[in-house]
Design an enzyme around this catalytic site. Structure first.
Site, PDB file in Angstrom:
ATOM      1  N   ASN A   1      -6.098  -7.727  -2.349  1.00  0.00           N
ATOM      2  CA  ASN A   1      -5.657  -8.030  -0.994  1.00  0.00           C
ATOM      3  C   ASN A   1      -4.634  -7.080  -0.375  1.00  0.00           C
ATOM      4  O   ASN A   1      -4.480  -7.073   0.837  1.00  0.00           O
ATOM      5  CB  ASN A   1      -5.056  -9.438  -0.945  1.00  0.00           C
ATOM      6  CG  ASN A   1      -6.068 -10.492  -1.272  1.00  0.00           C
ATOM      7  OD1 ASN A   1      -7.090 -10.593  -0.606  1.00  0.00           O
ATOM      8  ND2 ASN A   1      -5.799 -11.260  -2.305  1.00  0.00           N
ATOM      9  N   TYR A   2      -3.927  -6.318  -1.178  1.00  0.00           N
ATOM     10  CA  TYR A   2      -2.806  -5.581  -0.602  1.00  0.00           C
ATOM     11  C   TYR A   2      -2.870  -4.063  -0.734  1.00  0.00           C
ATOM     12  O   TYR A   2      -2.312  -3.350   0.089  1.00  0.00           O
ATOM     13  CB  TYR A   2      -1.493  -6.068  -1.211  1.00  0.00           C
ATOM     14  CG  TYR A   2      -1.093  -7.410  -0.693  1.00  0.00           C
ATOM     15  CD1 TYR A   2      -0.594  -7.537   0.596  1.00  0.00           C
ATOM     16  CD2 TYR A   2      -1.242  -8.546  -1.451  1.00  0.00           C
ATOM     17  CE1 TYR A   2      -0.248  -8.763   1.100  1.00  0.00           C
ATOM     18  CE2 TYR A   2      -0.902  -9.785  -0.960  1.00  0.00           C
ATOM     19  CZ  TYR A   2      -0.402  -9.884   0.319  1.00  0.00           C
ATOM     20  OH  TYR A   2      -0.062 -11.109   0.817  1.00  0.00           O
ATOM     21  N   ILE A   3      -3.467  -3.612  -1.799  1.00  0.00           N
ATOM     22  CA  ILE A   3      -3.496  -2.170  -2.000  1.00  0.00           C
ATOM     23  C   ILE A   3      -4.724  -1.605  -1.294  1.00  0.00           C
ATOM     24  O   ILE A   3      -5.844  -1.988  -1.606  1.00  0.00           O
ATOM     25  CB  ILE A   3      -3.540  -1.839  -3.496  1.00  0.00           C
ATOM     26  CG1 ILE A   3      -2.251  -2.319  -4.161  1.00  0.00           C
ATOM     27  CG2 ILE A   3      -3.741  -0.347  -3.696  1.00  0.00           C
ATOM     28  CD1 ILE A   3      -2.288  -2.279  -5.664  1.00  0.00           C
TER      29      ILE A   3
ATOM     30  N   SER B   1      -2.937  -8.296  -5.864  1.00  0.00           N
ATOM     31  CA  SER B   1      -2.529  -7.135  -5.071  1.00  0.00           C
ATOM     32  C   SER B   1      -3.668  -6.132  -4.962  1.00  0.00           C
ATOM     33  O   SER B   1      -3.843  -5.497  -3.930  1.00  0.00           O
ATOM     34  CB  SER B   1      -1.280  -6.485  -5.658  1.00  0.00           C
ATOM     35  OG  SER B   1      -1.442  -6.241  -7.027  1.00  0.00           O
TER      36      SER B   1
ATOM     37  N   SER C   1       0.826  -1.202   0.000  1.00  0.00           N
ATOM     38  CA  SER C   1       0.000   0.000   0.000  1.00  0.00           C
ATOM     39  C   SER C   1       0.860   1.253   0.000  1.00  0.00           C
ATOM     40  O   SER C   1       0.557   2.243  -0.670  1.00  0.00           O
ATOM     41  CB  SER C   1      -0.927   0.011   1.216  1.00  0.00           C
ATOM     42  OG  SER C   1      -1.997  -0.872   1.025  1.00  0.00           O
TER      43      SER C   1
END
Length: 914
Positions: free
Chosen positions: A871-873, A868, A666
């Site tokens: 789940n990640y950004i 991503s 992020s």
DNA sequence: CGACTATACTCAGTCTGGAGGTC
DNA sequence: CGACCTCCAGACTGAGTATAGTC
């Protein structure tokens, strides 16, 4: 790896990020860069300190030994006796060799390597004590953590909704006021950041109690719908009831009304603004649902479809036949069927079921014992299933639709549940069907039969007040629970790995949204601690205590390169690793300070990267790899994920290795977006976003398999480009044709044919152009004829076609002539030099555009952006980008993602920062 | 050990681009 | 001749699934 180029910039920048002041990435990078070169001095210091440590170690050994030993023993057995300890001929106290060596080297300590190996294991425990560090850390974290509470920016949001009419609504009101009261009391005026929910955990209850007398429990108990803050309340009118409610008891009906209310207010309820949400472990108060959907029962094959054994058609008991069918239906999947492990495992399980059900029978009913896999021929089964598949695919669209509609209707009751009175979508309500376990990578259990799950294996979790969904006729559930701390609705254990499978809510549900939100808030919280963490691990890279040094090195890798934690894995799982489980052979050191990582990570996805690392990290890895360690031995032999996470959590509650991945993903995204001055059309902006997304994906090593047709597609695009280039060259020649002097004016170079378009290529290209032309003419001719026939006219004669083909012949001749003379006649009426120039320019643009597309495609071929993004950004970053650059959010989030990230879309404006 | 997140893959459905046609 | 429309194969997307991690 082609991808490594791309990500290097980011990673390099982040490398040695010790000093980062995280908001200002550039500074960070610069600071880092400066730091990198220095550091020659580290060694001496380390070695000197080693001596004393060792002595301590021995003393401490007993304590820590227990822990460490246990772990290592486990490993040793796994690795089949090849473990480090055994290699070093110890008696099983793997520490011994280390300490021995330590002692010997004690006095000299000239080199890092000496120091390292001998680190006292015991030190681990011992070292932890140092009050300074721990105390400081704890103090710091707790200090900063405590206050935060309800600080969310959204606080501002207005609360204006009318109260609910139900009794519950009344309680809600109470809650509301409680909540409102609570808000003001937070003291954390020092931070601008949103308060991570996590942190509220501890402080919240007592604080609340004190301030408003609400007991913790009741807090937790309040259903979401009632907890809604005063903000916009639903007017709660009746709506058509959802299918999910059909056939439920009366309490269901009562709930149904609530449901209606909930639905009406759905868009209005903003749990992320609700300070009472997200703390406590009790996840719900009332919960009702309709259980799970079982896969259809096995349908035996028609009588005439049989497998062959030893050339003879044999029939099987339906249970065995089903298993044979699993295999038979995948004969086209050579990837599996040609895998010896797959076949071995399958056959073992197949034989087992054969033994249980009685073996095969031939047409006379005589038993045929199946003992050799090679003699099995599943082709008839395959053909049957394959035909079925084809038939299904060939079904008219309307019929397909009807089938789907019927299925949807049957499943409708299971799609939603009532969670604290709010209608929520259920994620995976279908019980996984039986089949052959595939597993990823070289999974030792691939090919085993994944058994049909019976109701008797399934545990249902549901509210006490709810009607328990009836198990299928003649069956019963394994158990019915009312676990309010669990978010699952049903659960069973699978037979391959004994893993637990859960039925949970869908990603767009409140509960999942809340935990997603918490995850990102936790990552943002890490921002406040990252500097200290980096300072500390950089310091500890030189620690005299082996365990500490290993830990620091591991944290470095996790922070800088986004490695996963790397839990221990069992023998019967694929051989993959993460940071803590890295082995000797996964890390190659290339002086002066380049480290090559090459290992299979989660899902057996290869992680290959060459990184330049901090010199001290390089040294440490060298130490950790020092003999007698060898292939198969762990690099971080004094470290487990548990220790690592425990250490991390001392900085910040809830901090674990995986938070770094979220944070770095992020954070990277936010930096990239911030630097971006995306201009131009929407697609261009979207591309900018995707480029940033891609960098994050590369950082996280999110890969996909290259699509089968990829190479072909690339080649096609390249050919297309070449075709344009050729045409461009021809246009240039035409210029000469028009004005021979221009060659001098522009320079001969301008008119040369690109080298790679050699004579051979030109010949082929011309040929394909000519055949293309012929095809075109022929097709047109045929089509016209068809039309004529349809209109009742008579067909054109073949002669006509021949005549038309002359155009292609002309083209061919023209090319031949061009090849011979080396000249190209200007074509087109009224053609001028200027027009040619303009055309050439146009082609140049097209070439550039195509090239860009090609590169993009190729760079992207093995990078998966989705993971991503999902789940990640932090989705709020995307929302900010969307608002700032005026790109509809739909361009970034699909419908389901918009639902999943509803909280993000509604909660930020363009000033929000990660 | 149990529960929750994270991953890549599959398959069906949707979109796209460009050839050909029409106005 | 260019603006616009239609059609269709093939590329791409997205939802769903099953597996693999983390803690």
């Amino acid at each position: 790896m082609s991808s490594s180029d791309d990500d290097m910039p980011i990673r390099k920048g982040r490398m040695n990020g010790v000093k980062s002041q995280d908001h200002i990435p550039k500074n960070v990078d610069r600071a880092l860069d400066k730091e990198m070169p220095s550091n020659g001095d580290i060694n001496p210091g380390v070695s000197v300190r080693m001596g004393p440590v060792e002595e301590e170690m021995d003393v401490d050994e007993p304590h820590s030994g227990a822990q460490t030993n246990g772990k290592r023993k486990a490993r040793a057995s796994v690795s089949n006796g090849k473990s480090y300890k055994e290699a070093s001929a110890s008696d099983g106290e793997d520490d011994v060799p280390l300490s021995k060596r330590r002692k010997t080297s004690k006095s000299k300590l000239a080199s890092d390597s000496e120091l390292s190996d001998d680190e006292p294991i015991a030190r681990k425990t011992h070292a932890k004590k140092p009050p300074k560090v721990t105390a400081a850390q704890i103090g710091e974290s707790s200090d900063s953590d405590t206050p935060l509470t309800a600080k969310l920016a959204k606080e501002k949001k207005q609360i204006e909704k009318a109260a609910e009419k139900t009794a519950k609504a009344i309680r809600a009101e109470e809650e509301k006021s409680a909540a409102t009261k609570r808000k003001p009391k937070k003291e954390d005026t020092d931070s601008d950041d949103d308060v991570p929910l996590v942190n509220k955990k501890k402080p919240a209850p007592s604080a609340r109690k004190a301030s408003n007398g609400v007991k913790d429990e009741s807090d937790d108990d309040v259903p979401l719908s009632r907890k809604a803050p005063p903000a916009k309340k639903a007017k709660g009118k009746a709506e058509p009831s959802a299918p999910a409610k059909k056939g439920k008891g009366k309490n269901v009906k009562a709930e149904t009304e609530q449901d209606e209310d909930a639905e009406a207010e759905e868009e209005e309820y903003r749990w992320w603004e609700d300070p009472t949400k997200g703390d406590g472990t009790k996840k719900w108060t009332t919960l009702q649902h309709n259980g799970v959907v079982f896969p259809p029962p096995y349908e035996p094959l028609p009588k005439h479809v049989k497998m062959r054994y030893n050339g003879v058609l044999v029939s099987l008991h339906p249970d065995a036949e089903e298993v044979a069918g699993f295999y038979g239906s995948m004969l086209n999947s050579t990837h599996n069927v040609e895998n010896p492990t797959f076949n071995k495992n399958f056959f073992a399980d197949f034989k087992e079921i054969l033994d249980k059900t009685g073996h095969a029978k031939d047409k006379d009913g005589k038993t045929v014992k199946i003992t050799a896999f090679e003699k099995c021929d599943f082709k008839p089964i395959f053909e049957y299933y394959d035909a079925q598949r084809e038939a299904k695919k060939a079904l008219p669209a309307a019929e397909k639709k009807a089938i789907k509609a019927a299925k949807d209707e049957a499943e409708a009751p299971y799609m939603y549940c009532m969670w604290d009175g709010r209608k929520q979508k259920v994620g995976n309500f279908r019980v996984e069907p039986p089949g052959l376990f595939r597993g990823r990578g070289e999974h030792p259990k691939t090919g085993k039969v994944k058994k049909r799950v019976e109701p008797e294996q399934i545990t249902i979790n549901i509210g006490k007040e709810a009607t328990v969904p009836p198990p299928p006729e003649g069956h019963r559930w394994k158990e019915v629970k009312h676990d309010q701390e669990g978010t699952w609705l049903a659960m069973w254990q699978e037979n391959i790995n004994g893993a637990y499978k859960y039925v949970m809510l869908a990603a767009n549900s409140d509960i999942k949204g809340q935990s997603d939100y918490k995850k990102f808030e936790k990552a943002r919280e890490l921002k406040k601690h990252i500097d200290k963490i980096r300072r500390d691990y950089n310091k500890d890279l030189k620690s005299e205590v082996m365990a500490d040094r290993q830990r620091a090195t591991a944290v470095y890798l996790i922070d800088q390169f986004a490695l996963r934690a790397g839990n221990e894995k069992g023998e019967d799982e694929a051989d993959t690793v993460g940071c803590c489980s890295l082995k000797f052979e996964h890390v190659t050191l290339k002086p002066p300070n380049t480290v090559i990582f090459d290992f299979l990570g989660k899902d057996s996805i290869r992680f290959y990267n060459e990184f330049e690392v901090d010199p001290q990290v390089f040294k440490n890895l060298k130490i950790f790899k020092k003999a007698p360690k060898k292939d198969g031995d762990e690099i971080f032999d004094r470290l487990t994920t548990a220790t690592l996470n425990k250490h991390l959590s001392s900085y910040m509650p809830g901090l674990t290795a995986k938070v770094f991945r979220t944070y770095n993903a992020s954070y990277t995204m936010s930096q990239l977006l911030q630097e971006m001055h995306s201009k131009g059309t929407i697609p261009e902006k979207v591309k900018d976003y995707n480029d940033a997304n891609r960098k994050v994906a590369i950082l996280c090593n999110h890969k996909r398999t290259v699509a089968p047709g990829h190479a072909g597609q690339i080649e096609k695009m390249q050919e297309k480009i070449n075709g344009i280039r050729y045409q461009q060259w021809r246009l240039r020649q035409m210029m000469i044709d028009l004005d021979p002097k221009i060659k001098k004016k522009k320079g001969a170079e301008f008119f040369e044919r690109p080298e790679d378009l050699d004579d051979e290529w030109v010949k082929q290209h011309q040929e394909s152009l000519v055949t293309q032309e012929r095809e075109k003419i022929r097709k047109k001719f045929e089509k016209e004829n068809e039309k004529r026939v349809a209109d009742g006219e008579k067909e054109m004669k073949p002669k006509e076609l021949e005549e038309r083909m002359e155009a292609a012949d002309e083209l061919e001749k023209k090319f031949k002539k061009e090849n011979k003379t080396g000249k190209v006649e200007a074509e087109g009426k009224g053609i001028t030099i200027d027009k040619l120039e303009a055309n050439i320019e146009k082609l140049t643009e097209r070439i550039e555009a195509q090239k860009l597309q090609l590169e993009d495609k190729d760079n992207n071929k093995e990078v998966a952006l989705g993971t991503s993004k999902i789940n990640y950004i932090d989705p709020r970053l995307t929302v900010v980008f969307s608002k700032k650059f005026n790109v509809p959010i739909e361009r970034f989030f699909s419908k389901t993602l918009r639902e999943k990230f509803d909280w993000a879309i509604k909660s930020v404006d363009e000033d929000w920062e990660f």
